[in-house]
Motif scaffolding. Structure first.
Motif, PDB file in Angstrom:
ATOM      1  N   LEU A   1       0.670  -1.131  -0.068  1.00 58.68           N
ATOM      2  CA  LEU A   1       0.097  -0.013   0.061  1.00 58.68           C
ATOM      3  C   LEU A   1       0.862   1.257  -0.084  1.00 58.68           C
ATOM      4  CD1 LEU A   1      -2.751  -0.905   2.897  1.00 58.68           C
ATOM      5  CD2 LEU A   1      -2.595  -1.720   0.329  1.00 58.68           C
TER       6      LEU A   1
ATOM      7  N   SER B   1      -3.190   0.929   7.674  1.00 60.81           N
ATOM      8  CA  SER B   1      -3.038  -0.430   6.756  1.00 60.81           C
ATOM      9  C   SER B   1      -3.731  -1.584   7.564  1.00 60.81           C
ATOM     10  CB  SER B   1      -1.669  -0.755   6.544  1.00 60.81           C
ATOM     11  OG  SER B   1      -1.184   0.250   5.706  1.00 60.81           O
TER      12      SER B   1
ATOM     13  N   GLU C   1       3.377   0.679   3.120  1.00 60.60           N
ATOM     14  CA  GLU C   1       3.225  -0.501   3.892  1.00 60.60           C
ATOM     15  C   GLU C   1       3.286  -1.627   2.894  1.00 60.60           C
ATOM     16  OE1 GLU C   1       2.469  -2.292   7.670  1.00 60.60           O
ATOM     17  OE2 GLU C   1       3.006  -0.191   7.127  1.00 60.60           O
TER      18      GLU C   1
END
Length: 219
Positions: free
Chosen positions: A96, A140, A165
């Protein structure tokens, strides 16, 4: 002839690649040189049809007898246990990437309570970076919670950037497509740039870790 070793499977694995067998175990091998991308592609193919214990890229043996004695017979109990534990499971990576300006604004909105005076803290940049990482991880956690709930295990992969992430999940085969859908939907629902890699053998969930892939895409 020197053999390049890729991964350990059960002797009955339906691989079309060359296998060196010993009792109920086998190593998938190739002759000559294969680059790391080819090594990873071969392992990703194998794991679709059964459990695989991946071997570190560049592992070689001086012929089939050395594979049988040095790789399989020498570690047979551990290899059998790994194959049993990983049967039906694959590794999937989720990356991410948050927009830095948006992430900073969200972090300030959600976390900041007027406890930092920028004019008095010469380590402001470091302090903000640490808070941004904490915010990124918490965000996240929330976004990836459906995958975490389905996973048998989960680990954070090493950071490359404070706005990215990187997670690895150990998932049943049947949960791979739903996980892909969750990761893909985050682009629209949360405005996050996403990428997934896998399915892969369980690099990050072995009792003796193998080399982890650094690139790739969902298959």
């Amino acid at each position: 002839m020197t053999l390049l070793l890729h991964g350990v499977v059960r002797a009955g694995h339906p691989s079309t690649h060359r296998m060196v067998t010993w009792e109920d175990l086998a190593v998938v091998v190739t002759d000559g040189h294969a680059d790391q991308d080819a090594h990873l592609a071969l392992l990703a193919e194998l794991v679709l049809a059964g459990p695989v214990v991946p071997l570190r890229y560049g592992t070689t043996a001086a012929g089939e007898d050395a594979v049988r004695t040095g790789t399989l017979a020498a570690a047979a109990p551990r290899l059998r246990a790994e194959l049993d534990r990983l049967d039906g499971l694959v590794e999937l990576h989720a990356y991410l990437r948050f927009n830095e300006d948006e992430a900073l604004q969200a972090m300030f909105d959600e976390q900041w309570r007027g406890d930092l005076d920028p004019s008095t803290d010469v380590r402001l940049g470091e302090h903000v970076a640490h808070r941004l990482v904490a915010w990124r991880r918490a965000r996240s956690d929330a976004l990836l919670s459906p995958i975490s709930a389905a996973a048998r295990a989960e680990v954070r992969l090493p950071d490359r950037d404070h706005t990215e992430e990187r997670r690895a999940f150990l998932l049943p085969h049947k949960e791979v497509d739903p996980a892909r859908a969750v990761i893909g939907a985050l682009r629209i629902l949360a405005g996050v740039d996403t990428e997934c890699v896998g399915p892969l053998p369980a690099y990050n969930f072995l009792t003796e870790p193998a080399e982890t892939p650094s690139s790739g895409s969902c298959r």
